[in-house]
Design an enzyme around this catalytic site. Sequence first.
Site, PDB file in Angstrom:
ATOM      1  N   HIS A  72       0.852  -1.199   0.000  1.00 25.81           N
ATOM      2  CA  HIS A  72       0.000   0.000   0.000  1.00 25.81           C
ATOM      3  C   HIS A  72       0.882   1.240   0.000  1.00 25.81           C
ATOM      4  CE1 HIS A  72      -4.245  -1.430   0.953  1.00 25.81           C
ATOM      5  NE2 HIS A  72      -3.552  -2.447   0.513  1.00 25.81           N
ATOM      6  N   TYR A 200      -9.928   5.702   5.946  1.00 25.53           N
ATOM      7  CA  TYR A 200     -10.222   6.171   7.302  1.00 25.53           C
ATOM      8  C   TYR A 200     -11.314   7.225   7.144  1.00 25.53           C
ATOM      9  CZ  TYR A 200      -6.028   3.837   9.065  1.00 25.53           C
ATOM     10  OH  TYR A 200      -5.089   2.893   9.424  1.00 25.53           O
ATOM     11  N   LYS A 296      -0.793   0.972  14.900  1.00 26.85           N
ATOM     12  CA  LYS A 296       0.532   1.001  15.523  1.00 26.85           C
ATOM     13  C   LYS A 296       0.764  -0.109  16.554  1.00 26.85           C
ATOM     14  CE  LYS A 296       2.439   4.125  13.248  1.00 26.85           C
ATOM     15  NZ  LYS A 296       2.422   3.297  12.047  1.00 26.85           N
ATOM     16  N   TYR A 384       2.825   7.117   9.797  1.00 24.01           N
ATOM     17  CA  TYR A 384       2.089   5.922   9.377  1.00 24.01           C
ATOM     18  C   TYR A 384       3.030   4.825   8.878  1.00 24.01           C
ATOM     19  CZ  TYR A 384      -2.014   3.268   8.020  1.00 24.01           C
ATOM     20  OH  TYR A 384      -2.979   2.289   7.946  1.00 24.01           O
TER      21      TYR A 384
END
Length: 389
Positions: A72, A200, A296, A384
């Site tokens: 991704h 998101y 995370k 990220y």
Amino acid sequence: MRTQVAIIGGGPSGLLLGQLLHRKGIDTVVLERRTKDHVLSRIRAGILERGLVQLMREAGLGERMDRESLVHDGTLISYNDDMFGIDFKALTGTSVIVYGQTEVTRDLYAAREAAGAPILYDVDDVVIHGADSDAPHVTFTRNGSEERIDCDFIAGCDGFHGVSRKTIPETVRREYEKVYPFGWLGILSETPPVNDELIYAGSDRGFALCSMRNPMLSRYYIQCPLTDRPEDWSDDAFWDELRRRIPASEADRLVTGPSIEKSIAPLRSFVCEPMRWGRLFLCGDAAHIVPPTGAKGLNTAASDIHYLYHGLVQHYLDHDDDGIERYSEHALARVWKAERFSWWFTNLMHRFPDQSDFDIRMQQAEIAFLRDNRAAQTVLAENYVGLPY
Ligand code: RFL
Ligand code: PHB
């Protein structure tokens, strides 16, 4: 029984540490409270940062991951019908991959079994003794009888509810916690993901996340009250609510189907300091929890394992204790940054019960700023894809 490193907990943290140490000729015994099938039945993280990808390769487990994972290069963020992309690759030169925690754990179990390294399942009453002495040991019961392992070091990889953290005396241990006033209701369904990228999605009805495991397996979440139970939500009710929270363009092409898993996870931020007490080292969820916004949890567990693995290798191979003595300092420096990012992203995207209209406008303005500002996007992207170890 004697070993060099006793590892409490056969989740991803404990198994990854065991495999990395095994490849350096360091002996470990893993103690797991549940069965292997139980551990593999837990549907958890989906996104791996470059650091964990690198560790998996170093553990000799890159092959299936590199073949089956989905790369991704970015993610999508939406608020009601407004959607924009964050291009990780363009902003940071790095991507993340989709490869589920279940697959990571499956690969780690297979490697441990192939190596013939011991893993004891169904252990109860684990007690850590003498962690602050030069000769620690662990006692536990298995098949009704008490057993004992003498060791040089103990890795506490037994998750948030384990015994390791509580072994650190209260006079030494300091805990920091924030509990969020909502949970995530998640489902897994054998349907094609609605979009190639994760979405998101903030909305007037609350947060939703569109994620995936592979091209025919989707993972979706919606923010829900903590009082809800999974059985309160029919599949149809879930799909209807998800459609209302994502942009209409996505809702229109959402493919729905029966859920094959449905569960609610509470959201919490938590850190325990220090992460080392004498010869006991806490790793992963045993030491810290993040809310899942930003993915995370597993990745921060992996950075702990990186620091502890290198510290132990330095101890055994180079006779240098600097790495293990500074383990807590090194691990916590990175943990707090992952905590900050997860907390920030959670606050940005969710509806809170006590939010005022002004608070909501502030969220919307921040999302618009993120949409329009490359510097803000870079900050998100760097966090990220994972801060350096
Ligand atoms: P784990 O995976 O909890 O493994 C700990 C292991 O220790 C065992 N254990 C014991 N063994 C022996 N004696 C005892 N006394 C023991 N007590 C416990 C347990 O049976 C278990 O096998 O911790 P680890 O290895 O540190 O790995 C951490 C990750 O699992 C965790 O950070 C993530 O899964 C968090 N998380 C998510 N992270 C993400 O990045 N993305 C996600 O989507 C995501 N979803 C989730 C999650 C965590 C969840 N939990 C913990 C409720 C969804 C859920 C539901
Ligand atoms: C998941 O696929 O389970 C997932 C992905 C990203 C997140 C949280 C969970 O931030």
